[in-house]
Scaffold this motif. Structure first.
Motif, short mmCIF file in Angstrom:
data_model
loop_
_atom_site.label_atom_id
_atom_site.label_comp_id
_atom_site.label_asym_id
_atom_site.label_seq_id
_atom_site.Cartn_x
_atom_site.Cartn_y
_atom_site.Cartn_z
N GLY A 57 0.84 -1.31 0.07
CA GLY A 57 0.01 0.02 0.01
C GLY A 57 1.01 1.35 0.14
N SER A 58 0.12 2.46 0.21
CA SER A 58 1.11 3.49 0.37
C SER A 58 0.39 4.83 1.34
CB SER A 58 0.79 4.25 -1.13
OG SER A 58 -0.37 4.62 -1.39
N ILE A 59 1.05 5.56 1.86
CA ILE A 59 0.62 6.47 2.64
C ILE A 59 0.86 8.19 2.06
CG2 ILE A 59 0.84 5.21 4.76
CD1 ILE A 59 3.43 6.30 5.09
N HIS A 60 0.12 8.93 2.50
CA HIS A 60 0.15 10.35 2.39
C HIS A 60 0.61 11.13 3.76
CE1 HIS A 60 0.11 14.23 0.53
NE2 HIS A 60 -0.79 14.74 1.35
N ILE A 61 1.71 11.76 3.63
CA ILE A 61 2.26 12.50 5.14
C ILE A 61 1.92 14.01 4.80
CG2 ILE A 61 4.07 12.79 6.58
CD1 ILE A 61 3.64 9.93 5.94
N CYS A 62 1.39 14.55 5.68
CA CYS A 62 0.98 16.19 5.48
C CYS A 62 1.30 16.71 6.82
CB CYS A 62 -0.37 16.38 4.98
SG CYS A 62 -1.67 15.62 6.06
N LEU A 63 1.50 18.10 6.73
CA LEU A 63 1.42 18.89 7.96
C LEU A 63 0.22 19.83 7.98
CD1 LEU A 63 4.70 21.01 9.44
CD2 LEU A 63 2.37 22.25 8.82
N ILE A 87 12.35 8.80 16.77
CA ILE A 87 13.29 8.13 17.69
C ILE A 87 14.38 9.14 18.17
CG2 ILE A 87 15.55 6.87 17.13
CD1 ILE A 87 14.02 5.29 15.22
N PHE A 88 14.42 10.53 17.67
CA PHE A 88 15.63 11.51 17.97
C PHE A 88 14.85 12.60 18.54
CE2 PHE A 88 17.20 8.93 14.53
CZ PHE A 88 18.72 8.80 14.93
N TYR A 89 13.59 12.77 17.91
CA TYR A 89 12.73 14.05 18.32
C TYR A 89 11.45 14.07 18.95
CZ TYR A 89 16.07 16.14 15.00
OH TYR A 89 17.41 16.26 14.08
N PRO A 90 10.92 14.80 19.67
CA PRO A 90 9.52 14.67 20.41
C PRO A 90 8.63 14.76 19.25
CG PRO A 90 10.86 16.25 21.59
CD PRO A 90 11.58 15.95 20.34
N ARG A 91 7.66 13.81 19.38
CA ARG A 91 6.69 13.99 18.17
C ARG A 91 5.90 15.05 17.98
NH1 ARG A 91 1.88 9.57 18.48
NH2 ARG A 91 2.19 9.71 20.73
N SER A 92 5.93 15.36 16.59
CA SER A 92 5.11 16.62 16.25
C SER A 92 3.79 16.77 16.59
CB SER A 92 5.59 17.05 14.74
OG SER A 92 4.83 18.00 14.32
N ASN A 93 3.48 17.98 16.85
CA ASN A 93 1.76 17.97 16.99
C ASN A 93 1.07 18.42 15.62
OD1 ASN A 93 1.77 17.67 19.80
ND2 ASN A 93 2.28 19.81 20.26
N ASN A 94 1.69 18.66 14.61
CA ASN A 94 1.29 19.03 13.41
C ASN A 94 1.18 18.07 12.25
OD1 ASN A 94 0.26 21.54 14.18
ND2 ASN A 94 2.65 22.13 14.17
N ILE A 95 2.19 16.84 12.44
CA ILE A 95 2.34 16.00 11.13
C ILE A 95 1.46 14.68 11.28
CG2 ILE A 95 4.10 14.44 9.98
CD1 ILE A 95 6.09 16.46 10.59
N TYR A 96 0.90 14.16 10.17
CA TYR A 96 0.05 13.21 10.28
C TYR A 96 0.13 12.21 8.93
CZ TYR A 96 -2.92 16.30 13.05
OH TYR A 96 -3.60 17.03 14.19
#
Length: 206
Positions: A57-63, A87-96
């Motif tokens: 399958g496939s995914i779409h990443i957006c901010l 793994i390196f940074y806190p999770r973003s509140n804007n990326i889905y």
């Protein structure tokens, strides 16, 4: 999301993966995750941080900004990594991340295996390559043109818990429009069956 723990299915997916030599050599309890088209694969609402490798399958990443403006970051298909940044940074509140079609991933818990990953040079090399490609894509991203109606729907879907908008004035502030404009849009999309009114100033995406 459906989790699959069938050992044969997991082994078959790993054996067919581009990264099979690294995966087979790691001491990680993998399982499979399956998503339906349109389902959110990764979001700030997610309780558990997972590392996922797309197998089918496939995914779409957006901010998505607080005003509902949508930026397309990248599209991922087979062998795409999800969770490498976490793994390196806190999770973003804007990326889905959203399933663009039915999706199957090899998955494991980041929290459980983070230290093991950071001490594995072969895995780190794969992650660095993945992150470099993503950073290159982000430098050229532009906002996707969107009407206020589209931004309202994006705001409800991605920024409101359970897709429920509570408080027209508060939402209008984030959407950079007047409460009257927002109310007109909510009335219209309610009539179209896209949202349901739950109470005064409270609407839920259908």
């Amino acid at each position: 999301m459906e989790r699959i723990y069938d050992k044969k299915k997991i082994a078959d997916c790993i054996a067919g993966s581009k990264y099979h030599d690294v995966l087979e050599a790691s001491d990680i309890d993998f399982y499979l995750t399956r998503y339906e088209k349109g389902e959110l694969v990764s979001s700030p609402f997610e309780k558990e941080l997972l590392f996922r490798i797309v197998e089918q399958g496939s995914i779409h990443i957006c901010l998505i900004r607080d005003d509902g403006t949508r930026y397309s970051l990248s599209n991922g298909a087979t062998d795409y990594f999800l969770g490498d940044m976490e793994i390196f940074y806190p999770r973003s509140n804007n990326i889905y991340a959203e399933a663009a079609e039915n999706l199957l991933c090899i998955s494991f818990s980041i929290e459980k295996y983070k230290e093991k990953l950071l001490s594995d040079p072969r895995f780190l090399a794969l992650i660095c390559k993945s992150l470099s490609a993503k950073i290159g894509t982000m430098t050229t991203m532009d906002a996707e043109p969107a009407s206020l109606t589209e931004r309202v729907i994006s705001y409800m879907k991605y920024k409101c818990g359970d897709g429920t908008l509570k408080g027209v004035e508060k939402a209008a502030f984030h959407l950079h429009c007047s409460p009257r404009q927002l109310q007109r849009i909510l009335n219209r999309i309610e009539a179209e069956g896209l949202v349901r009114k739950l109470g005064k100033g409270t609407y839920k995406l259908v």
